[in-house]
Design an enzyme around this catalytic site. Sequence first.
Site, PDB file in Angstrom:
ATOM      1  N   HIS A  82      24.308  38.559  37.041  1.00 55.09           N
ATOM      2  CA  HIS A  82      24.873  39.217  35.851  1.00 55.09           C
ATOM      3  C   HIS A  82      24.272  38.577  34.614  1.00 55.09           C
ATOM      4  CE1 HIS A  82      27.780  36.006  34.731  1.00 55.09           C
ATOM      5  NE2 HIS A  82      27.860  35.790  36.026  1.00 55.09           N
ATOM      6  N   ASP A  84      25.708  39.041  31.381  1.00 52.96           N
ATOM      7  CA  ASP A  84      26.674  38.712  30.326  1.00 52.96           C
ATOM      8  C   ASP A  84      27.052  37.241  30.495  1.00 52.96           C
ATOM      9  OD1 ASP A  84      28.019  39.388  32.777  1.00 52.96           O
ATOM     10  OD2 ASP A  84      29.926  39.380  31.692  1.00 52.96           O
ATOM     11  N   ASP A 119      24.890  30.151  34.699  1.00 52.45           N
ATOM     12  CA  ASP A 119      25.831  31.259  34.964  1.00 52.45           C
ATOM     13  C   ASP A 119      25.569  32.392  33.981  1.00 52.45           C
ATOM     14  OD1 ASP A 119      27.933  32.863  35.699  1.00 52.45           O
ATOM     15  OD2 ASP A 119      29.480  31.594  34.827  1.00 52.45           O
ATOM     16  N   GLU A 153      30.452  40.940  34.236  1.00 58.55           N
ATOM     17  CA  GLU A 153      31.052  40.178  35.338  1.00 58.55           C
ATOM     18  C   GLU A 153      32.164  39.275  34.833  1.00 58.55           C
ATOM     19  OE1 GLU A 153      31.758  36.948  38.212  1.00 58.55           O
ATOM     20  OE2 GLU A 153      31.114  36.741  36.157  1.00 58.55           O
ATOM     21  N   GLU A 154      31.973  38.712  33.649  1.00 65.37           N
ATOM     22  CA  GLU A 154      32.938  37.733  33.126  1.00 65.37           C
ATOM     23  C   GLU A 154      34.239  38.397  32.666  1.00 65.37           C
ATOM     24  OE1 GLU A 154      32.463  34.806  33.703  1.00 65.37           O
ATOM     25  OE2 GLU A 154      30.328  34.329  33.669  1.00 65.37           O
ATOM     26  N   ASP A 179      24.743  37.243  45.920  1.00 67.44           N
ATOM     27  CA  ASP A 179      25.205  37.117  44.534  1.00 67.44           C
ATOM     28  C   ASP A 179      25.415  35.637  44.226  1.00 67.44           C
ATOM     29  OD1 ASP A 179      26.077  37.828  42.001  1.00 67.44           O
ATOM     30  OD2 ASP A 179      28.069  38.486  42.633  1.00 67.44           O
ATOM     31  N   HIS A 423      31.095  27.769  31.986  1.00 63.89           N
ATOM     32  CA  HIS A 423      32.176  28.263  31.120  1.00 63.89           C
ATOM     33  C   HIS A 423      32.629  27.174  30.136  1.00 63.89           C
ATOM     34  CE1 HIS A 423      33.533  31.924  33.708  1.00 63.89           C
ATOM     35  NE2 HIS A 423      32.245  31.681  33.841  1.00 63.89           N
TER      36      HIS A 423
HETATM   37 ZN   LIG Z   1      28.844  34.095  36.804  1.00 67.90          ZN
END
Ligand SMILES: [Zn+2]
Length: 448
Positions: A82, A84, A119, A153-154, A179, A423
């Site tokens: 992903h 985003d 990520d 995705e987030e 994934d 994150h």
């Molecule tokens: Zn991720």
Amino acid sequence: MTEDTAQLRAIANLQQLIRIPTMSRLDETETDWTQFQLFIDTLPQLYPLIHEHLQRELVGGYSLLYRWPGRSDAAPSVLMAHYDVVPATDEGWQHPPFSGERGEDAAGHPVIWGRGTLDDKGSLVVTLEAVEALLGEGFVPDNDIYLSFGHNEETAGDGAQAAVELLESRGISPAFVLDEGGAVVEGIFPGVDDPIAVIGVAEKGIMTLTMTVDQEGGHASTPPRLTATARLAKAIVALNSRPFKARFTATNLEMIRTLGAHARQPLRFAFTNLWLTRGLLLWLFRRLGDETSAIVRTTQAVTQLSGSQASNALAERAVATVNIRVAVGSSVADAVAHVRRAVNDPRVKLEAQHPSEPSPVSPTTGRAWQLLKASVEEIYPGTIVTPYVMLGASDSRHFTRISHNVYRFSPFEMSKEERGTLHAMNERIRVSTFLRGIEFYRRLIRGL
Ligand SMILES: [Zn+2]
């Protein structure tokens, strides 16, 4: 370490894509979609061969689905990522999150700094680099390969869902899906010093459960014996004192056996003679820490509370939000039933929001697993490969509807400290692991 021209170009491509701040906002009306469009428009400049040889479709808004035609029409594979990222501001970062600067970490490793390096733009870029390089060598895959790149995705995750629906409508059932998820890690298992590649074969379910107490309001100077807020507090305390039952899943036991065989004695004995030690190990997992405890049970956490709007008015409605992660082998219905029993008060209303069941478990035998395992072992020699259950949720859970072989693994080495930047602040990727990631995908794609 010096990189060759191709490697330098790959690093520059990563930097350029990190510099596009594709931040997912919970409220999608606040998302700056021009950045997503810029990201999409930039890809053909960086990867001309991919955009010449693969078909590209836009799905679910800004998600991308590429099809790389293979020689046969047997079941295809899907490589996911992903693009985003979770929001970040400059505050607290050693290098701004969208600078894509090259530098060094505290240990002196060359790194690329930035939100999304791990990520999950890192995975997206190593996938594209591998495909572009293979195209340059004239490689044609045996079967179709899809690249599915989600744009939210987030948050909502409906971009990946739309890709699944599209493939399903075309009668496509992938033989292999990969994934983000696990990584190459160290020091996570007692008595084992070798690096470990943890590959997610399943993920927990997730749901938001609201507990609501409605009651007549009134002035706070004449409260009833049990106010709505007090009743809710009692429910929370009751729930907190009744954790879900701990239990090893088949995947947990396979992980313990696999890693245990590499552990120092006497731990090796304990991990490989589960008929004798299983009860003791379960007790240890429950007590060792929050992470091991989450591995063996459904977890619950009250995350939000609300009551009256005014300091001198009784709450007419008190609400607690409980975030529940449902263990593999259990279900959303089991979890709701457990909360109902624990709270044991009919005036506390329960409502499950956006429930999502735990995923099915992908096999650790057969062609797809063997290929993944062999690719890791070749690119990261001396690494022990083990299945595990992912504690978080990923976009790949949507693909379990159309494929039995869904795996969750990013081919990057991540220290505990680096995993802590996901994150959070100071996310970065080591240049060496980024380049190995490209090698991993080249090896994997050749075997698909
Ligand atoms: Zn991720």
